[in-house]
Write a protein that holds these residues in place. Structure first.
Motif: not given
Length: 971
Positions: A411, A414, A714, A716-717, A772, A774
């Motif tokens: 997380l 990402n 939150s 993961v995107q 994005y 990270k």
């Protein structure tokens, strides 16, 4: 009600007495044999030697020298023969599906003693069939002619030729496959049946090792079974008893009667069994319940009613009551729903290994390995499957904090894919996240994981036992503790052991399988697990009986509860896949749908012929392919056989009407006021423009976010969401202008930036890595969807710079101007306030404060009160935000002439001017509007801190559309 098996036991005890042990009784299943043995003991009332008891399948196996073959092993063997005969380069993966079909067809051909050569080889030439049809009757010949005339009327068609060739191969395949099985001494069930039927006449009478065979409760006999029964009858060693008391199975209009007359005529009973049909109408209740679990829960009420009415006289036993589950998935909900008054439960169907917790983990591992990827040159696993594995209870228990650490790591950074190098050093996690690229490695991989999990559960159990000191609990409490804690773990360990054995079995079977995908291996493993059941411990001849449909054959109960009584479930709607077209199946006497339908009809009408109380529960939901329709059998009972039953119907409904939802509000108690003090002078928290907007939109939302600190979970995107997109854009503009701090920016400078694509590419990659991926230290070229988003960002940056040209030359002052200060409203109230202004520049004699917004919006407002009007569905909250920034900027820079502006990215490609207007007038000096704005702003903050005004819900439902908390307040 006298059970059918009880009557048979009564007759044979009377006729044979102590010589009964010389006979062999043959039943359709083991459950019937156990009940028969129970009735023998009850009637005899004293010890006696029990007769031999077999199922029909066990009888055939005992009469054949062939041993049952493993199904997976047969599939591999069949595949090898197929490749050899056809010369095909088809993979085992592609062959698997129709290999299953072939095995089923071969089994039918042998059980029904069909002429395989005629069926598989010569059907490609109708004339050759026409030359030799001596083995078929007129109806079969007509069925064949009809098939060929409809299926392949055109001579010379490619489809016809291909069909011919396929059937040629099928016979050779059938023949060579059977030959190898025979050489190994193995067979599938149909082969065993055919072997017995074809060789039965060669047996001498004295070889049978029994004075006689008594066939009890059979019905739908295959031709191979008929051959055996006929032979035993002809040598005087067979007797037959059919459970045909029910008037429904004699009704020629009822499909249950399909074989009744034939069986009674061919195989009559030696002794007469009295018909004890009761004149009392059985009570039948048909109950519609919305959902499968709802049916299971309703069982509680049904059983409690039976106990109250004394139909279950002894709840400790309740052997006179059965719950029948056509859908085995309802087993666990049913077991959890049986009331505590019932002391003993006997589950005859077992629990499928495929429904166990460990099967769920293996499925997650399968998906994870099948979706193995590469990331920066190393193996990596897709985050969704990684999280599914980490969240599995067996893994989270065994891996402990390390599983939580890995989830947090995914997380935090990402990680859409998780590289192997980032897996913690935990031994179990290292095993689980070992990349598998060859199906041959899967067996060892799973063995190690299963062993580790088993040892972990065992260690836990021993640790718990060591912690418990003698005398801490009473004997009863110790037993309860052992049952509750160790019971479920023992079951989990049993499932792990069974799965370990299944993996071993599959690995041994596939040792010569050749090329195969990982997906196919896991599919085969899943199939094997589905066919393995773990039995529940219990006394089989006491307690409430929970069983499948097939376990009810020949067994009777006073109280019968059938769940899933839906069309398509009972009777089962199952059109079996087959290479043999239905017309040909009819022509060669193979089973077709009508055969299956008659079998289900017989099971049902036999089942309901003797109970006193019958409950038929069905699912009323209509969802997807599920129609919510009650079984056709109910309509037959209702309109054809209603004189035989006292039928009642009802539908259990739940009150799903939406009640009047009371408005949610939170009073400002002393505790909440204490939390609000954190925003006052000296406190650790600060108000912001976004929190002020939250309060205007919905005070309750403000309470959730600001006071209680709640937020959306939150995750993961996988794609660049709007908030990340906005952060990247803000950072891009900051990097671009940072070089010109306190410098004049001209049109030429802006044009130079716009043309410098290599520079823009570099900073786009850098900001992507930061916000994005990270991973700020490792910017990399963007690919796929990220490349496209990067190009969109590039276009927005360029267009923003083009808009800036209309204000050039201007002096760039700073970006991300942050303030964090106290704000005094009056002598009693001073609050902390913070904010971050996206950009500040000077155009002529005026300073501009600029806010970037990724969405669309307006730059014109009618008047200042509109900024605070919570009834507006599209309140200009962005303008309020930039006014708040202006207020605090002027507090720190009082002599400045300030002009606010908002850049809406969705508007920049239009004829767009970012400068704010109030009542169509450009706000060139914010100080002119601040008195009115400050008054309303202060009133709002005073309201937030007023103990008399609660945090209430918004009255504007438009504000709830995208609210993360609407599930809490039910708006």
């Amino acid at each position: 009600m006298t059970p059918f098996l009880y009557k048979v036991a009564e007759v044979f005890l009377r006729e044979y007495s102590f010589d009964l042990y010389k006979l062999t009784f043959v039943f359709p299943n083991r459950r019937a044999a156990m009940f028969f043995q129970k009735y023998l003991a009850e009637i005899a009332g004293k010890p006696l030697f029990s007769p031999r008891m077999l199922t029909i399948q066990e009888l055939f196996s005992s009469l054949s020298s062939l041993l049952p073959a493993d199904r997976i092993e047969m599939l591999v063997m069949l595949y090898k023969h197929f490749v050899k005969i056809s010369g095909s380069d088809e993979t085992f993966d592609d062959f698997l599906f129709w290999g299953e079909m072939l095995l089923n067809d071969f089994d039918d051909v042998d059980k029904y003693l069909a002429d395989a050569k005629q069926l598989f080889r010569n059907v490609h030439n109708f004339r050759s069939l026409d030359d030799d049809l001596s083995h078929l009757d007129e109806n079969q010949i007509e069925a064949l002619r009809r098939f060929w005339s409809n299926f392949m009327p055109a001579e010379g068609s490619k489809t016809k030729e291909k069909f011919h060739e396929t059937w040629k191969v099928l016979y050779e395949l059938y023949d060579s496959f059977r030959t190898e099985l025979l050489e190994r001494g193995h067979a599938y069930e149909g082969m065993i049946f055919r072997d017995v039927a074809e060789n039965i006449k060669d047996r001498e009478v004295d070889e049978w090792q029994s004075d006689g065979f008594v066939f009890v409760g059979l019905n739908a006999l295959t031709p191979s079974e008929m051959v055996l029964l006929k032979h035993l009858k002809s040598i005087g060693k067979a007797d037959f008893y059919w459970d045909y008391d029910s008037p429904f199975v004699h009704d020629e209009l009822n499909r249950a009667s399909l074989r009744v007359k034939e069986n009674l005529t061919r195989f009559p009973s030696r002794f007469e069994i009295a018909d004890n049909s009761s004149e009392i109408k059985p009570k039948m209740e048909v109950i519609g319940v919305p959902s499968g679990v709802g049916q299971a829960k309703f069982i509680t009420q049904v059983i409690q009613d039976l106990i109250k009415s004394n139909d279950i006289a002894d709840p400790d036993e309740a052997i006179n009551t059965a719950i029948v589950l056509p859908d085995e998935n309802l087993l666990l909900p049913v077991l959890y729903s049986i009331p505590e008054e019932i002391d003993k439960i006997n589950v005859t169907m077992g629990y499928s290994l495929s429904n166990s917790s460990i099967a769920g983990l293996i499925n997650h591992l399968s998906l994870m390995q099948q979706n193995l990827r590469k990331w920066n040159g190393e193996d990596a696993f897709y985050h969704r499957y990684v999280n599914a594995v980490l969240n599995h209870p067996l893994v989270s228990r065994s891996a402990g904090p390390d599983s939580e650490q890995l989830k947090s790591h995914i997380l935090k950074y990402n990680r859409i894919v998780v590289p192997v190098s980032e897996i913690p050093t935990n031994s179990l996690l290292r095993l689980i996240f070992t990349p598998i690229d060859d199906w041959r490695k899967i067996g060892g991989y799973l063995h190690e994981i299963l062993s580790t999990l088993y040892n972990s559960l065992t260690a836990e159990k021993h640790a718990d036992m060591e912690k418990m000191q003698p005398g801490d609990l009473s004997v009863e409490e110790e037993i309860d503790a052992d049952m509750s804690s160790a019971g479920t773990d023992d079951l989990e360990r049993e499932f792990i052991v069974q799965y370990y054995k299944t993996v071993t079995r599959l690995q041994d079977t596939l040792s010569e399988a050749g090329n195969m995908s990982i997906d196919t291996y896991f599919r085969l493993l899943k199939k094997l697990a589905h066919n393995i059941t773990v039995s529940f411990k219990g006394e089989p001849l006491s307690g409430l009986q929970v069983m499948g449909v097939l376990e009810t054959r020949a067994v009777d109960f006073e109280n019968l509860i059938i769940l899933s009584f839906n069309e398509g479930v009972f009777p089962l709607k199952n059109s079996a896949n087959s290479f043999i077209p239905i017309t040909l199946r009819k022509g060669f006497g193979l089973p077709v749908y009508e055969h299956q339908d008659s079998v289900y009809a017989y099971h049902f009408y036999r089942m309901i012929s003797r109970p006193k109380n019958i409950y038929l529960l069905y699912d009323t939901r209509s969802d997807g392919l599920q129609s919510g329709e009650v079984s056709r059998y109910f309509y037959q009972l209702k309109y054809l056989y209603n004189d035989y039953f006292d039928i009642s119907e009802r539908v259990v409904t739940y009150d799903v009407t939406t009640p009047q939802i009371a408005p949610v509000s939170v009073d400002k108690t002393d505790i909440i006021m204490e939390k609000l003090r954190e925003f006052r002078q000296g406190g650790s928290k600060s108000l912001s423009a976004s929190l002020i907007n939250n309060y205007i939109d919905c005070p309750l939302k403000f309470y959730f976010t600001a006071i209680e600190g709640l937020s959306e979970e939150s995750e993961v995107q996988e794609s660049v969401e709007s908030d990340v997109f906005g952060s990247i854009f803000h950072r891009l503009m900051e990097i671009i202008y940072q070089r010109y701090k306190n410098s004049v920016v001209t049109i030429d400078v802006l044009n130079e930036i716009i043309k410098d694509d290599s520079y823009l590419t570099a900073i786009i990659e850098k900001t992507f890595a930061q916000y994005y991926f990270k991973d700020s230290d490792n910017p990399r070229p963007l690919e796929g969807q990220y490349y496209l988003i990067g190009e969109i960002l590039r276009s927005y940056v360029k267009q923003t710079l083009n808009i800036d040209k209309q204000f050039a030359p201007f002096t760039y002052i700073s970006s991300e101007y942050r303030f964090n200060r106290e704000y005094k409203l009056n002598d009693e109230l001073t609050v902390n306030f913070k904010g971050s202004i996206d950009r500040i520049d000077r155009v002529g004699g005026s300073v501009r404060i600029i806010d970037y917004k990724t969405g669309a919006g307006k730059t014109t407002v009618k008047d200042i009160p509109e900024l605070f009007d919570d009834s507006k569905s599209k309140r200009p909250s962005q303008i309020l935000q930039v006014f708040v920034y202006g207020l605090f900027y002027l507090l720190e820079n009082p002599s400045v002439e300030l002009s606010p502006a908002v850049y809406y990215l969705r508007e920049v490609f239009k004829d767009f001017n970012p400068t704010i207007k109030v009542d169509k007038k450009v706000v060139s000096n914010l100080a002119e509007y601040l008195p009115e704005f400050t008054e309303m702003f202060n009133e709002l903050i005073e309201e937030i801190f007023s103990p008399e005004i609660p945090f209430y819900q918004t009255k504007n439902n438009e504000n709830c559309k995208w609210c993360a908390f609407k599930g809490i307040c039910n708006k």
